[in-house]
Design a protein around this motif. Structure first.
Motif, PDB file in Angstrom:
ATOM      1  N   GLY A 119      12.216  -6.441   9.227  1.00  0.00           N
ATOM      2  CA  GLY A 119      13.192  -6.768   8.187  1.00  0.00           C
ATOM      3  C   GLY A 119      12.671  -6.657   6.769  1.00  0.00           C
ATOM      4  O   GLY A 119      13.445  -6.629   5.817  1.00  0.00           O
ATOM      5  N   LEU A 120      11.369  -6.599   6.585  1.00  0.00           N
ATOM      6  CA  LEU A 120      10.789  -6.436   5.252  1.00  0.00           C
ATOM      7  C   LEU A 120      10.443  -4.963   5.073  1.00  0.00           C
ATOM      8  O   LEU A 120       9.554  -4.438   5.758  1.00  0.00           O
ATOM      9  N   VAL A 121      11.178  -4.297   4.180  1.00  0.00           N
ATOM     10  CA  VAL A 121      11.020  -2.860   4.008  1.00  0.00           C
ATOM     11  C   VAL A 121      10.480  -2.562   2.618  1.00  0.00           C
ATOM     12  O   VAL A 121      10.931  -3.138   1.623  1.00  0.00           O
ATOM     13  N   GLY A 122       9.515  -1.675   2.555  1.00  0.00           N
ATOM     14  CA  GLY A 122       8.959  -1.235   1.283  1.00  0.00           C
ATOM     15  C   GLY A 122       8.121   0.002   1.509  1.00  0.00           C
ATOM     16  O   GLY A 122       7.762   0.322   2.648  1.00  0.00           O
ATOM     17  N   HIS A 123       7.851   0.693   0.435  1.00  0.00           N
ATOM     18  CA  HIS A 123       7.041   1.908   0.516  1.00  0.00           C
ATOM     19  C   HIS A 123       6.030   1.851  -0.624  1.00  0.00           C
ATOM     20  O   HIS A 123       6.403   1.870  -1.785  1.00  0.00           O
ATOM     21  N   VAL A 124       4.769   1.766  -0.280  1.00  0.00           N
ATOM     22  CA  VAL A 124       3.705   1.600  -1.261  1.00  0.00           C
ATOM     23  C   VAL A 124       2.938   2.911  -1.385  1.00  0.00           C
ATOM     24  O   VAL A 124       2.509   3.477  -0.378  1.00  0.00           O
ATOM     25  N   SER A 125       2.753   3.380  -2.601  1.00  0.00           N
ATOM     26  CA  SER A 125       2.001   4.618  -2.813  1.00  0.00           C
ATOM     27  C   SER A 125       0.514   4.375  -2.582  1.00  0.00           C
ATOM     28  O   SER A 125      -0.064   3.422  -3.094  1.00  0.00           O
ATOM     29  N   LEU A 126      -0.087   5.264  -1.818  1.00  0.00           N
ATOM     30  CA  LEU A 126      -1.537   5.232  -1.617  1.00  0.00           C
ATOM     31  C   LEU A 126      -2.194   6.447  -2.262  1.00  0.00           C
ATOM     32  O   LEU A 126      -3.342   6.768  -1.959  1.00  0.00           O
ATOM     33  N   ALA A 127      -1.471   7.112  -3.165  1.00  0.00           N
ATOM     34  CA  ALA A 127      -2.014   8.299  -3.832  1.00  0.00           C
ATOM     35  C   ALA A 127      -3.331   7.974  -4.541  1.00  0.00           C
ATOM     36  O   ALA A 127      -4.262   8.770  -4.523  1.00  0.00           O
ATOM     37  N   LYS A 128      -3.390   6.802  -5.149  1.00  0.00           N
ATOM     38  CA  LYS A 128      -4.609   6.323  -5.810  1.00  0.00           C
ATOM     39  C   LYS A 128      -4.984   5.006  -5.148  1.00  0.00           C
ATOM     40  O   LYS A 128      -4.614   3.933  -5.625  1.00  0.00           O
ATOM     41  N   PRO A 129      -5.729   5.067  -4.043  1.00  0.00           N
ATOM     42  CA  PRO A 129      -5.943   3.882  -3.220  1.00  0.00           C
ATOM     43  C   PRO A 129      -6.922   2.853  -3.779  1.00  0.00           C
ATOM     44  O   PRO A 129      -6.961   1.723  -3.294  1.00  0.00           O
ATOM     45  N   ILE A 130      -7.719   3.223  -4.768  1.00  0.00           N
ATOM     46  CA  ILE A 130      -8.674   2.256  -5.320  1.00  0.00           C
ATOM     47  C   ILE A 130      -8.258   1.867  -6.731  1.00  0.00           C
ATOM     48  O   ILE A 130      -7.436   2.541  -7.357  1.00  0.00           O
ATOM     49  N   CYS A 131      -8.858   0.806  -7.246  1.00  0.00           N
ATOM     50  CA  CYS A 131      -8.644   0.403  -8.633  1.00  0.00           C
ATOM     51  C   CYS A 131      -9.583   1.243  -9.505  1.00  0.00           C
ATOM     52  O   CYS A 131     -10.798   1.043  -9.496  1.00  0.00           O
ATOM     53  N   GLU A 132      -9.010   2.179 -10.222  1.00  0.00           N
ATOM     54  CA  GLU A 132      -9.816   3.088 -11.033  1.00  0.00           C
ATOM     55  C   GLU A 132     -10.495   2.374 -12.196  1.00  0.00           C
ATOM     56  O   GLU A 132     -11.562   2.792 -12.647  1.00  0.00           O
ATOM     57  N   VAL A 133      -9.902   1.281 -12.678  1.00  0.00           N
ATOM     58  CA  VAL A 133     -10.520   0.499 -13.761  1.00  0.00           C
ATOM     59  C   VAL A 133     -11.822  -0.128 -13.268  1.00  0.00           C
ATOM     60  O   VAL A 133     -12.856  -0.058 -13.938  1.00  0.00           O
ATOM     61  N   MET A 134     -11.777  -0.726 -12.065  1.00  0.00           N
ATOM     62  CA  MET A 134     -12.994  -1.329 -11.506  1.00  0.00           C
ATOM     63  C   MET A 134     -14.050  -0.265 -11.237  1.00  0.00           C
ATOM     64  O   MET A 134     -15.242  -0.477 -11.486  1.00  0.00           O
ATOM     65  N   ALA A 135     -13.629   0.901 -10.726  1.00  0.00           N
ATOM     66  CA  ALA A 135     -14.578   1.982 -10.446  1.00  0.00           C
ATOM     67  C   ALA A 135     -15.244   2.458 -11.731  1.00  0.00           C
ATOM     68  O   ALA A 135     -16.454   2.703 -11.757  1.00  0.00           O
ATOM     69  N   LYS A 136     -14.487   2.560 -12.818  1.00  0.00           N
ATOM     70  CA  LYS A 136     -15.068   2.997 -14.093  1.00  0.00           C
ATOM     71  C   LYS A 136     -16.063   1.967 -14.622  1.00  0.00           C
ATOM     72  O   LYS A 136     -17.143   2.325 -15.100  1.00  0.00           O
ATOM     73  N   LYS A 137     -15.722   0.685 -14.519  1.00  0.00           N
ATOM     74  CA  LYS A 137     -16.647  -0.369 -14.962  1.00  0.00           C
ATOM     75  C   LYS A 137     -17.947  -0.301 -14.167  1.00  0.00           C
ATOM     76  O   LYS A 137     -19.038  -0.450 -14.722  1.00  0.00           O
ATOM     77  N   LEU A 138     -17.831  -0.100 -12.865  1.00  0.00           N
ATOM     78  CA  LEU A 138     -19.027   0.010 -12.028  1.00  0.00           C
ATOM     79  C   LEU A 138     -19.849   1.232 -12.434  1.00  0.00           C
ATOM     80  O   LEU A 138     -21.063   1.150 -12.598  1.00  0.00           O
ATOM     81  N   LYS A 139     -19.185   2.353 -12.616  1.00  0.00           N
ATOM     82  CA  LYS A 139     -19.875   3.588 -13.001  1.00  0.00           C
ATOM     83  C   LYS A 139     -20.611   3.418 -14.328  1.00  0.00           C
ATOM     84  O   LYS A 139     -21.751   3.859 -14.484  1.00  0.00           O
TER      85      LYS A 139
END
Length: 194
Positions: A119-139
């Motif tokens: 009964g709970l319907v939704g569609h979530v994009s996984l095109a960008k599966p990670i948090c790019e902001v966190m990845a940039k901070k780590l890099k």
């Protein structure tokens, strides 16, 4: 609050201090054992042993939905997930840090992969599966470390507990995969949903 999902041995770091065990109950069943509030270098965060405190769960036995739900319930706003992986590229050596930005799912649907349904319907994009902001901070912070690191890799997630055959590994390389593991799906998808 930051949450960390770790594989075996993560709690052995010197700066890791356990503060409090947390409630594991969720509408999706129990989260893995070892759910706790911890302190790492004076920073409080949540920590979860993905496979359980005593590594008692196979990759397909991990209750991923309960794990992500429990972390959010206890205040997680972001998740950093660590896991040991195999390399499909010679340049990615043992001891290197690899930060994937894309994933390929080759699991066999033995896992609860969504909070949706019934009964709970939704569609979530996984095109960008990670948090790019966190990845940039780590890099941006990697210059202080003395090990090799790689960003932008593709992680292929297999069901396990078996490792792939040589023929399968070659096919994964042809698909563009750089590293191989058994646990990041559906973790990243559920985190994106949550």
């Amino acid at each position: 609050m930051l949450a960390i999902i770790g594989g075996s041995g993560f709690e052995n770091f010197e700066e890791f201090v356990s503060l409090d065990k947390l409630d594991r109950e969720t509408p999706f069943g129990l989260a893995s054992s070892g759910l706790k509030k911890v302190k790492i270098q004076n920073q409080e965060c949540l920590f979860l042993s993905r496979h359980g405190e005593h590594h008692e769960n196979l990759p397909s036995e991990v209750n991923y939905a309960a794990n992500i739900y429990a972390l959010k319930k206890h205040g997680a706003k972001a998740i950093v997930s660590f896991s040991a992986v195999g390399s499909l590229k010679k340049e990615f050596k043992p001891g290197d840090l690899v930060i994937p930005s894309q994933y390929i799912d080759r699991t066999k649907s033995n896992r609860k992969v969504t909070f949706l349904g019934e009964g709970l319907v939704g569609h979530v994009s996984l095109a960008k599966p990670i948090c790019e902001v966190m990845a940039k901070k780590l890099k941006d912070s990697m210059g202080q470390f003395k090990f090799d690191y790689h960003f932008g890799a593709t992680y292929i997630c297999i069901e396990g507990p078996y490792f792939s055959t040589q023929a399968e590994s070659k096919s994964y390389q042809m698909m563009g995969a750089n590293i191989i593991g058994m646990t990041n799906f559906p973790e990243y998808a559920l985190a994106r949903e949550a």
